[in-house]
Enzyme design. Sequence first.
Site, PDB file in Angstrom:
ATOM      1  N   GLN A 149      22.712  27.683 -49.465  1.00  0.00           N
ATOM      2  CA  GLN A 149      22.421  28.936 -49.207  1.00  0.00           C
ATOM      3  C   GLN A 149      21.373  28.970 -47.906  1.00  0.00           C
ATOM      4  O   GLN A 149      20.274  28.429 -48.056  1.00  0.00           O
ATOM      5  CB  GLN A 149      21.726  29.879 -50.451  1.00  0.00           C
ATOM      6  CG  GLN A 149      20.982  31.039 -49.899  1.00  0.00           C
ATOM      7  CD  GLN A 149      21.961  32.186 -49.653  1.00  0.00           C
ATOM      8  OE1 GLN A 149      22.749  32.603 -50.472  1.00  0.00           O
ATOM      9  NE2 GLN A 149      21.775  33.079 -48.440  1.00  0.00           N
ATOM     10  N   PHE A 207      20.884  32.870 -43.709  1.00  0.00           N
ATOM     11  CA  PHE A 207      21.775  33.924 -43.227  1.00  0.00           C
ATOM     12  C   PHE A 207      23.150  34.162 -43.768  1.00  0.00           C
ATOM     13  O   PHE A 207      24.041  34.849 -43.417  1.00  0.00           O
ATOM     14  CB  PHE A 207      22.082  33.710 -41.543  1.00  0.00           C
ATOM     15  CG  PHE A 207      20.871  34.203 -40.787  1.00  0.00           C
ATOM     16  CD1 PHE A 207      20.859  35.143 -40.388  1.00  0.00           C
ATOM     17  CD2 PHE A 207      19.879  33.135 -40.443  1.00  0.00           C
ATOM     18  CE1 PHE A 207      19.571  35.596 -39.590  1.00  0.00           C
ATOM     19  CE2 PHE A 207      18.688  33.528 -39.807  1.00  0.00           C
ATOM     20  CZ  PHE A 207      18.663  34.958 -39.339  1.00  0.00           C
ATOM     21  N   GLY A 208      23.033  33.376 -44.881  1.00  0.00           N
ATOM     22  CA  GLY A 208      24.170  33.559 -45.909  1.00  0.00           C
ATOM     23  C   GLY A 208      24.627  32.227 -46.385  1.00  0.00           C
ATOM     24  O   GLY A 208      24.170  31.083 -45.983  1.00  0.00           O
ATOM     25  N   ASP A 264      19.237  17.105 -30.586  1.00  0.00           N
ATOM     26  CA  ASP A 264      18.483  17.156 -31.664  1.00  0.00           C
ATOM     27  C   ASP A 264      19.110  16.182 -32.585  1.00  0.00           C
ATOM     28  O   ASP A 264      19.586  16.461 -33.660  1.00  0.00           O
ATOM     29  CB  ASP A 264      18.563  18.562 -32.338  1.00  0.00           C
ATOM     30  CG  ASP A 264      17.630  18.593 -33.533  1.00  0.00           C
ATOM     31  OD1 ASP A 264      16.886  17.828 -33.682  1.00  0.00           O
ATOM     32  OD2 ASP A 264      17.665  19.538 -34.166  1.00  0.00           O
TER      33      ASP A 264
END
Length: 868
Positions: free
Chosen positions: A558, A561-562, A675
Amino acid sequence: MMTWPWRALSLAALLLLLPSPAEPFDTVTTGAPLAGNRTLVSAKGTFALGFFTPDAAAGRTYLGIWYSNIPTMTVVWVANRASPVLGSAVLKIDANGSLVVVNGQGGVVWASPVTPAAVLRAGNATAQLLDNGNFVLRFAGAGVVWQSFDYPTDTLLPGMKLGIDFRTGLDRYISSWRASDDPSPGEYSFRIDPRGSPEFFLYRWSTRTYGSGPWNGYQFSGVPNLRTNTFLSYQYVSTADEAYYRYVLDDGAAVLTRFVMNSSGQMQRLMWIDTRRSWSVFSSYPMDECEAYRACGAYGVCNVEQSPMCGCAAGFEPRYPRAWALRDGSGGCERRTALNCTGGDGFAVARNMKLPESANATVDMALGLDECRQSCLSNCACRAYASANVSSPGGKGCFMWTGDLLDMRQFDSGGQDLFVRLAASDLPTNSVSDNSQTAKLVEIIVPSVVALLLLLVGLVICVIKLKKSRKAIPSALNNGQVTPFGQRSHIAGSLDNGQNTPFGQRNHIAASNDAQNNSSLRPTAGQGNHQDLDLPSFDVETILYATNNFSADNKLGQGGFGPVYMGRLDNGQDIAVKRLSRRSTQGLREFKNEVKLIAKLQHRNLVRLLGCCIDGSERMLIYEYMHNRSLNTFLFNEEKQSMLNWAKRFSIINGIARGILYLHQDSALRIIHRDLKASNILLDRDMNPKISDFGVARIFGTDQTTAYTKKVVGTYGYMSPEYAMDGVFSMKSDVFSFGVLVLEIVSGKKNRGFYHNELDLNLLRYAWRLWKEGRTLEFLDQSIAGTSSNVTEVVRCIQIGLLCVQEQPRHRPTMSAVTMMLGSESPVLLEPCEPAFSTGRSLISDDTAEASRSNSARSWTVTVVEGR
Ligand SMILES: *[C@@H]1O[C@H](CO)[C@@H](O)[C@H](O)[C@H]1NC(C)=O
Ligand SMILES: *[C@@H]1O[C@H](CO)[C@@H](O)[C@H](O)[C@H]1NC(C)=O
Ligand SMILES: *[C@@H]1O[C@H](CO)[C@@H](O)[C@H](O)[C@H]1NC(C)=O
Ligand SMILES: *[C@@H]1O[C@H](CO)[C@@H](O)[C@H](O)[C@H]1NC(C)=O
Ligand SMILES: *[C@@H]1O[C@H](CO)[C@@H](O)[C@H](O)[C@H]1NC(C)=O
Ligand SMILES: *[C@@H]1O[C@H](CO)[C@@H](O)[C@H](O)[C@H]1NC(C)=O
Ligand SMILES: *[C@@H]1O[C@H](CO)[C@@H](O)[C@H](O)[C@H]1NC(C)=O
């Protein structure tokens, strides 16, 4: 370090001017003022007091105290910092019993407060410089009436109090010099806020820029590395009379140490290292972006290990999702569900936290943690609670916050548990909502902000496609239809606490937020239109079927944002589905280029976005499923790391190198990932590495080599020095991150960047030391050291890793050179230079190492220094 040109006035010169040690030259009396070049020297010769002129050209003279037994002129206190004397000056005790600095014309430029007449009549005044650096004014029979320790300038010496005396209203705080040769009060000050549980704040002029976190009975919760060690202890005293902080040295600890607020607003702890004849910085605050005051707003949690660094506490969502997507988290978060005071609320625990500001908190030292919980529940205004005395686990001490939770951050280690009140429906399902001593706890969920953006852009494209095809999609979602697909919970594996998706923690694809660099978002070549895209759209029935109607058993994790679900298509392909929560509805056209980019990238070492699905308010993105999650879950897990034998590791290194090479050179665009880290390397069923998370990736023009950003994003520990310090990124900054990854893969250890606790935790330095000492093979992960490893390959990888993490970008090889070096059998590689010790903390590692090498006789004093 304070290094001034005027240090030419060296110790030798000072010593010549000192009177013979037979006489007591640590005092000024009514009859014996201090003038000209004369200095007072404390009994054991540690400190000196006298007049000094920091900037000879300006000729401004100040009364100050400095260390007398070291060759570097280091001023720790200044009397007349705002009113210098031009020309000669005298320090004396005047008829009113006040210490005064008088200029050549007899004018008083500085004076300590007037002594009460009663004291004055009682006896003789003496001002003495003590060996701890305190200059005290005493009256026979009345004791100390004034002391320099009560009026700090920019330095806190051992024993000095920082805080408020409520009886007299005296507020002892420190403020920076304006410049290193100008002691007048500068921009920054550091002072206590005694409300709630006292906390120190750094101010720039009158604006707060950093908070230390409230005192938790043991340390300031935002500064977990400042803790008592064998020779130094930190104390915080809070009574009705006083609230102050200080640190004290053990008797006999022969170290010189001080805290200083330098003129750029860094609060630093320094220690004198004799063998280097210089001061070394052992800690420096604020130390990263997360320490910006209220960086992530109310209920926001900052974590430098994450990018974006702002997340929301569990049960909260960003208040301004669009700003968050642009990595401005200062708007904070809001509750998903309002609290119901009368019943049903519970708590979710956030671990390793810097506690929120406590100005509106109440502290009750009589309550234990369970009573604390009850007390918080019964007060409708209570938002969170925590232990207020971490030095007694299970003991007494209770913080309760009644206002918004502000200025929180989460550490990798250290910090403490914070229990945040949530409505029952927002509580994690396995947590007991109330009155349980063993309430199940959930971690803070750091949301995948930018994943949302990717989702949105994907959706924009899907919409366009849909419009084109005018294809009607039945809105079958959520109408409870059950599909005959079997349970697949065993496939979902054991994801810890729902935080990780199979894509690492934040699989996000979005454009950069640097407005000033917007032009670089647009590829210079290959500007296509939508028709270029090859992003299939899936029927919603297909997805429903594949995910077993979004069954809980298929849920992988989870994000903020969803949820993310695991699924299997009819053709047997496993997929991961990101389902955008309904509240996020920003159309973000400016991110289209990025999605175009991702849709176009195809390489076996990059994770694939398979398509999207849109239906009514449902929006989903579909990726290939990675059965073995991410590299970090193997590499840094004691049980699993031995599953990666050398052959696998070498193949992973090769795969990552090829993936980056593709990004840098071989795709249609030139992409800087920015990243790269272990959690962004996903592993498929066969342990093939796939690079994921293009959230902060940048597209370069074909002839562009470097770019600059004001907002550095990425992960400390993997960032090259030029990027972390100056925002300069290039292919060579990815090469640096790759080098860190290689060293991590070989050693099975995490490079902690800012957070190394002990010397050896700085992986780069450790690798370098072994390399220099010819003990290179010791660097190999011990869990696979016994198994058959190709020694040549191991050594070659370490050498390549070291070549990639060199300080100077131009010394680092390109990715094509790296892949060649990895592939070749020939051992002739360049000799690496000493690596950058990552993100500006090199001084610390240096000094610690230096100190422990060169000072073994006193090693107890220097090897136990705290640090991250
Ligand atoms: C102070 O020092 C300067 C130069 O070092 C010297 O010329 C001067 O005579 C000294 N003054 C006194 C009062 O000692
Ligand atoms: C002593 O204090 C009084 C009152 O504050 C003041 O008028 C006087 O000038 C002071 N004397 C000296 C020598 O500073
Ligand atoms: C003041 O100091 C002088 C000289 O040090 C000393 O002779 C005298 O007794 C002292 N007076 C008092 C009241 O302490
Ligand atoms: C203050 O300290 C920081 C961090 O060590 C350093 O970058 C900065 O240059 C220092 N400022 C001054 C004026 O010395
Ligand atoms: C709060 O909870 C109680 C008990 O569960 C319930 O009866 C009440 O309707 C709830 N109130 C609100 C405002 O949700
Ligand atoms: C915190 O706990 C320790 C250990 O039990 C105890 O010695 C100390 O007095 C406590 N501090 C406060 C402020 O209660
Ligand atoms: C404390 O409460 C006051 C009044 O409710 C509010 O204005 C202030 O912002 C709060 N401060 C903090 C740090 O929460």
